[in-house]
Design a protein around this motif. Sequence first.
Motif, PDB file in Angstrom:
ATOM      1  N   SER A   1     -28.124  30.762 -18.168  1.00 11.57           N
ATOM      2  CA  SER A   1     -28.154  29.367 -17.654  1.00 11.57           C
ATOM      3  C   SER A   1     -27.538  28.904 -16.471  1.00 11.57           C
ATOM      4  N   PHE A   2     -26.613  29.375 -16.128  1.00 16.08           N
ATOM      5  CA  PHE A   2     -26.035  29.296 -14.949  1.00 16.08           C
ATOM      6  C   PHE A   2     -26.711  29.388 -13.503  1.00 16.08           C
ATOM      7  N   PHE A   3     -27.461  30.572 -13.285  1.00 10.04           N
ATOM      8  CA  PHE A   3     -28.039  30.745 -11.914  1.00 10.04           C
ATOM      9  C   PHE A   3     -29.322  29.720 -11.719  1.00 10.04           C
ATOM     10  N   PRO A   4     -30.197  29.652 -12.641  1.00  9.80           N
ATOM     11  CA  PRO A   4     -31.504  28.658 -12.584  1.00  9.80           C
ATOM     12  C   PRO A   4     -30.746  27.188 -12.139  1.00  9.80           C
ATOM     13  N   ILE A   5     -29.742  26.572 -12.794  1.00  6.14           N
ATOM     14  CA  ILE A   5     -29.192  25.281 -12.402  1.00  6.14           C
ATOM     15  C   ILE A   5     -28.447  25.392 -11.102  1.00  6.14           C
ATOM     16  N   ALA A   6     -27.664  26.277 -10.893  1.00  7.48           N
ATOM     17  CA  ALA A   6     -27.242  26.546  -9.604  1.00  7.48           C
ATOM     18  C   ALA A   6     -28.051  26.481  -8.245  1.00  7.48           C
TER      19      ALA A   6
ATOM     20  N   VAL B   1     -23.876  25.522 -26.824  1.00  7.73           N
ATOM     21  CA  VAL B   1     -22.633  25.941 -26.239  1.00  7.73           C
ATOM     22  C   VAL B   1     -22.691  26.568 -24.898  1.00  7.73           C
ATOM     23  N   GLY B   2     -23.662  27.738 -24.922  1.00  9.87           N
ATOM     24  CA  GLY B   2     -23.840  28.696 -23.712  1.00  9.87           C
ATOM     25  C   GLY B   2     -24.380  27.474 -22.687  1.00  9.87           C
ATOM     26  N   SER B   3     -25.483  26.994 -22.894  1.00 10.90           N
ATOM     27  CA  SER B   3     -26.277  25.816 -21.976  1.00 10.90           C
ATOM     28  C   SER B   3     -25.335  24.787 -21.496  1.00 10.90           C
ATOM     29  N   LEU B   4     -24.524  24.083 -22.214  1.00  5.53           N
ATOM     30  CA  LEU B   4     -23.549  23.308 -21.751  1.00  5.53           C
ATOM     31  C   LEU B   4     -22.390  23.790 -20.833  1.00  5.53           C
ATOM     32  N   ILE B   5     -22.021  24.953 -21.050  1.00  9.88           N
ATOM     33  CA  ILE B   5     -21.146  25.734 -20.167  1.00  9.88           C
ATOM     34  C   ILE B   5     -21.720  26.165 -18.873  1.00  9.88           C
ATOM     35  N   GLY B   6     -22.911  26.760 -18.945  1.00  9.98           N
ATOM     36  CA  GLY B   6     -23.798  26.886 -17.975  1.00  9.98           C
ATOM     37  C   GLY B   6     -24.079  25.949 -17.012  1.00  9.98           C
ATOM     38  N   LEU B   7     -24.300  24.828 -17.297  1.00 12.65           N
ATOM     39  CA  LEU B   7     -24.659  23.821 -16.715  1.00 12.65           C
ATOM     40  C   LEU B   7     -23.579  22.728 -16.171  1.00 12.65           C
ATOM     41  N   SER B   8     -22.517  22.985 -17.044  1.00 13.66           N
ATOM     42  CA  SER B   8     -21.090  22.211 -16.402  1.00 13.66           C
ATOM     43  C   SER B   8     -20.547  22.939 -15.246  1.00 13.66           C
ATOM     44  N   LEU B   9     -20.756  24.336 -15.249  1.00 19.58           N
ATOM     45  CA  LEU B   9     -20.393  25.060 -13.934  1.00 19.58           C
ATOM     46  C   LEU B   9     -21.385  25.119 -13.060  1.00 19.58           C
ATOM     47  N   GLY B  10     -22.788  25.353 -13.231  1.00 23.44           N
ATOM     48  CA  GLY B  10     -23.618  25.466 -12.207  1.00 23.44           C
ATOM     49  C   GLY B  10     -23.896  24.297 -11.640  1.00 23.44           C
ATOM     50  N   ILE B  11     -23.985  23.099 -12.085  1.00 24.87           N
ATOM     51  CA  ILE B  11     -24.215  21.756 -11.162  1.00 24.87           C
ATOM     52  C   ILE B  11     -23.104  21.514 -10.249  1.00 24.87           C
ATOM     53  N   PRO B  12     -21.719  21.613 -10.535  1.00 25.10           N
ATOM     54  CA  PRO B  12     -20.627  21.464  -9.486  1.00 25.10           C
ATOM     55  C   PRO B  12     -20.748  22.476  -8.460  1.00 25.10           C
ATOM     56  N   PHE B  13     -20.894  23.742  -8.948  1.00 29.77           N
ATOM     57  CA  PHE B  13     -21.101  24.900  -8.068  1.00 29.77           C
ATOM     58  C   PHE B  13     -22.180  24.635  -6.895  1.00 29.77           C
ATOM     59  N   GLY B  14     -23.380  24.150  -7.206  1.00 26.59           N
ATOM     60  CA  GLY B  14     -24.582  24.111  -6.438  1.00 26.59           C
ATOM     61  C   GLY B  14     -24.069  22.837  -5.431  1.00 26.59           C
ATOM     62  N   LEU B  15     -23.475  21.857  -5.816  1.00 23.36           N
ATOM     63  CA  LEU B  15     -22.986  20.657  -4.897  1.00 23.36           C
ATOM     64  C   LEU B  15     -22.164  21.113  -4.030  1.00 23.36           C
ATOM     65  N   LEU B  16     -20.887  21.780  -4.369  1.00 19.19           N
ATOM     66  CA  LEU B  16     -19.925  22.232  -3.647  1.00 19.19           C
ATOM     67  C   LEU B  16     -20.493  23.258  -2.733  1.00 19.19           C
ATOM     68  N   ILE B  17     -21.163  24.203  -2.768  1.00 16.81           N
ATOM     69  CA  ILE B  17     -21.752  25.086  -1.566  1.00 16.81           C
ATOM     70  C   ILE B  17     -22.549  24.592  -0.870  1.00 16.81           C
ATOM     71  N   GLY B  18     -23.269  23.373  -1.449  1.00 20.44           N
ATOM     72  CA  GLY B  18     -24.342  22.540  -0.650  1.00 20.44           C
ATOM     73  C   GLY B  18     -23.880  21.851   0.560  1.00 20.44           C
ATOM     74  N   ILE B  19     -22.631  21.638   0.509  1.00 18.25           N
ATOM     75  CA  ILE B  19     -21.860  20.760   1.296  1.00 18.25           C
ATOM     76  C   ILE B  19     -22.238  21.275   2.898  1.00 18.25           C
ATOM     77  N   ASN B  20     -21.677  22.541   2.863  1.00 16.81           N
ATOM     78  CA  ASN B  20     -21.764  23.072   4.195  1.00 16.81           C
ATOM     79  C   ASN B  20     -22.809  23.760   4.512  1.00 16.81           C
ATOM     80  N   ARG B  21     -23.645  23.378   5.599  1.00 14.09           N
ATOM     81  CA  ARG B  21     -25.034  24.080   5.609  1.00 14.09           C
ATOM     82  C   ARG B  21     -24.862  25.710   5.768  1.00 14.09           C
ATOM     83  N   THR B  22     -23.981  26.017   6.575  1.00 10.19           N
ATOM     84  CA  THR B  22     -23.797  27.606   6.820  1.00 10.19           C
ATOM     85  C   THR B  22     -23.529  28.204   5.595  1.00 10.19           C
ATOM     86  N   ILE B  23     -22.623  27.723   4.633  1.00 15.28           N
ATOM     87  CA  ILE B  23     -22.180  28.365   3.485  1.00 15.28           C
ATOM     88  C   ILE B  23     -23.400  28.377   2.500  1.00 15.28           C
ATOM     89  N   ALA B  24     -24.306  27.016   2.523  1.00 10.93           N
ATOM     90  CA  ALA B  24     -25.569  27.033   1.651  1.00 10.93           C
ATOM     91  C   ALA B  24     -26.263  27.767   1.896  1.00 10.93           C
TER      92      ALA B  24
END
Length: 208
Positions: free
Chosen positions: A84-89, A20-43
């Motif tokens: 689980s959130f921060f390593p994947i993000a 449960v904890g890993s699935l929630i962490g991965l499901s939040l961390g992967i989209p978060f990393g992708l979204l903030i990675g779109i803009n190079r300045t924000i990244a």
Amino acid sequence: MLYKGLLPSYFGDTIMRLVVGSLIGLSLGIPFGLLIGINRTIADMFHPIMNFFQSISGIAILPIIVVWWGNSEKTVLAVILYTSFFPIAYNVLSGVRGIPLRYISAVRTLGASRYQIIRDVLLPGAMPSIATGSRLSIGFAWRAVIAGEMLAGREGLGWMIFTGQDADKTTEVILGMVMIGTTWIILDHYLLRPFEADTIERWGLVQR
């Protein structure tokens, strides 16, 4: 413990918390990393922040979470989610930052939307980092769930070890250690490592 049904119950509780904890962490961390990675300045701004938090283990923040929420299931889940959130993000963000800008510029000149850039460029380009980050994330979460059960849980393998220590039951402590190590070897060897290797071969253009 096996005859009384305690061992399967403790093992099931630990695995359920991990899943449960890993699935929630991965499901939040992967989209978060992708979204903030779109803009190079924000990244570039978030990269050191993410590096800071992913370097702080869940065990280190467990005492303050216990102060806030006490010894409860919510406390254990919060530690697993944090761990689980921060390593994947962080790994996803690093993977996105490593994608050459010319790829993104090329699809933009073809009229791609932001969603299409994420789907066709960022996600495939970050897949090796996602695979590696997922393996690290679940590994850290496995340690966090054991520590959380020891200090704030009521059942599970970690709780079994902790109560075995209080009752001077060395056999229960050793049994818990053996099950923790054996379970992780099975998970890592038969699930996480093949997933990482296949993903890197498919998306990282690396032959084994």
